[in-house]
Design a protein around this motif. Structure first.
Motif, short mmCIF file in Angstrom:
data_model
loop_
_atom_site.label_atom_id
_atom_site.label_comp_id
_atom_site.label_asym_id
_atom_site.label_seq_id
_atom_site.Cartn_x
_atom_site.Cartn_y
_atom_site.Cartn_z
N PHE A 22 19.20 24.46 17.62
CA PHE A 22 19.02 23.29 18.48
C PHE A 22 19.98 23.40 19.65
O PHE A 22 21.20 23.48 19.47
N TYR A 23 19.42 23.40 20.87
CA TYR A 23 20.23 23.49 22.08
C TYR A 23 20.57 22.07 22.52
O TYR A 23 19.73 21.34 23.02
N ASN A 24 21.82 21.71 22.33
CA ASN A 24 22.30 20.35 22.48
C ASN A 24 23.16 20.22 23.74
O ASN A 24 23.69 21.20 24.26
N SER A 25 23.29 18.98 24.23
CA SER A 25 24.18 18.69 25.36
C SER A 25 24.49 17.21 25.34
O SER A 25 24.04 16.47 24.46
N VAL A 26 25.25 16.77 26.33
CA VAL A 26 25.47 15.34 26.50
C VAL A 26 24.18 14.70 27.00
O VAL A 26 23.29 15.38 27.52
N GLY A 27 24.09 13.38 26.84
CA GLY A 27 22.95 12.66 27.39
C GLY A 27 22.05 12.07 26.34
O GLY A 27 22.06 12.49 25.17
N PRO A 28 21.23 11.10 26.73
CA PRO A 28 20.38 10.40 25.76
C PRO A 28 19.24 11.25 25.21
O PRO A 28 18.80 11.03 24.08
N ASN A 29 18.71 12.18 26.01
CA ASN A 29 17.59 12.98 25.52
C ASN A 29 17.94 13.80 24.27
O ASN A 29 17.25 13.70 23.25
N PRO A 30 19.01 14.61 24.32
CA PRO A 30 19.37 15.32 23.10
C PRO A 30 19.75 14.37 21.96
O PRO A 30 19.49 14.68 20.78
N ARG A 31 20.31 13.23 22.30
CA ARG A 31 20.72 12.30 21.25
C ARG A 31 19.51 11.77 20.48
O ARG A 31 19.61 11.51 19.28
N VAL A 32 18.39 11.59 21.16
CA VAL A 32 17.18 11.16 20.44
C VAL A 32 16.88 12.13 19.30
O VAL A 32 16.64 11.72 18.16
N VAL A 33 16.92 13.42 19.60
CA VAL A 33 16.60 14.42 18.57
C VAL A 33 17.67 14.45 17.49
O VAL A 33 17.37 14.58 16.30
N LYS A 34 18.93 14.30 17.88
CA LYS A 34 20.01 14.28 16.89
C LYS A 34 19.84 13.11 15.94
O LYS A 34 20.01 13.25 14.71
N LEU A 35 19.52 11.94 16.47
CA LEU A 35 19.31 10.77 15.61
C LEU A 35 18.08 10.97 14.73
O LEU A 35 18.08 10.60 13.55
N PHE A 36 17.04 11.54 15.29
CA PHE A 36 15.82 11.81 14.54
C PHE A 36 16.13 12.74 13.36
O PHE A 36 15.70 12.48 12.23
N MET A 37 16.87 13.80 13.62
CA MET A 37 17.23 14.74 12.55
C MET A 37 18.11 14.06 11.51
O MET A 37 17.94 14.29 10.30
N ALA A 38 19.03 13.24 11.95
CA ALA A 38 19.93 12.56 11.01
C ALA A 38 19.15 11.62 10.09
O ALA A 38 19.41 11.55 8.88
N GLU A 39 18.18 10.90 10.65
CA GLU A 39 17.37 10.00 9.83
C GLU A 39 16.54 10.76 8.81
O GLU A 39 16.26 10.25 7.72
#
Length: 205
Positions: free
Chosen positions: A3-20
């Motif tokens: 997963f290519y991550n960075s700051v910002g809301p777009n990557p955070r959507v995927v991070k939250l999705f994966m966490a859930e």
């Protein structure tokens, strides 16, 4: 996968999705502030649009765009689903996710890019500073509209948490840090936001 991550809301959507969903994927950090996403090798080998996030699959190919990544992960790891178990549920989730994106997330983000984020983005994309305040107002109009729509329900797209909730939360939470707070008059959204903030996935990301 990676997963290519960075700051910002777009990557955070995927991070939250994966966490859930309880998914853990190895991460590659991309320096968005430094423009790494706009240079080779990232914008050649990973995502020619020069955006984050991106998901590298096991076969070495890449999936980009937030909703596409989340839908892929929901199919790859179907339990618990955050898109839907039936065609009807999936259609409803996609409908509300699209509404949230168009009415709120896009104008909110561009309002930031064209104002507070102008020095970061003006060399990377066409910015319209004169449109910033109108875009921010458009996002607030979208929030007001959604506030009425979710009266009496806990989640946006139905009886369970979905991608629509995750997307909206990531962007509204970002908005609170860049001068676009949630109007307390939108009481249904405020209650929904506070419930989302208390979820373990949010506190971990």
């Amino acid at each position: 996968m990676k997963f290519y991550n960075s700051v910002g809301p777009n990557p955070r959507v995927v991070k939250l999705f994966m966490a859930e969903k309880g998914i853990e994927i190895a991460e590659v950090s991309v320096d968005l502030r430094g423009g790494e996403n706009r240079r080779a090798p990232y914008n050649v080998d990973v995502n020619p649009a020069g955006q984050t996030p991106a998901l590298e699959l096991d076969d070495g190919s890449f999936v980009c765009e937030v909703t596409t990544i989340c839908e892929y992960l929901d199919e790859r790891f179907p339990e618990p689903t955050l898109i839907g178990s039936t065609p009807e549920e999936r259609a409803t989730t996609r409908m509300w996710t699209r509404r949230v994106d168009l009415k709120i997330c896009e104008p909110l983000t561009n309002g930031f890019r064209f104002a507070e984020g102008l020095t970061l983005f003006e060399s990377r994309l066409r910015c319209l500073p004169e449109a910033a305040e109108g875009l921010k107002a458009t996002a607030q109009d979208g929030i007001e509209w959604l506030d009425a729509q979710i009266a009496g329900r806990e989640f946006i797209a139905g009886n369970a948490l979905s991608l629509a909730d995750i997307m909206l939360f990531a962007f509204l939470d970002f908005g609170t840090t860049v001068g676009q707070p949630i109007d307390p008059a939108f009481t249904n959204i405020v209650r929904w936001y506070e419930r989302m903030k208390s979820r373990p996935s949010v506190n971990a990301n």
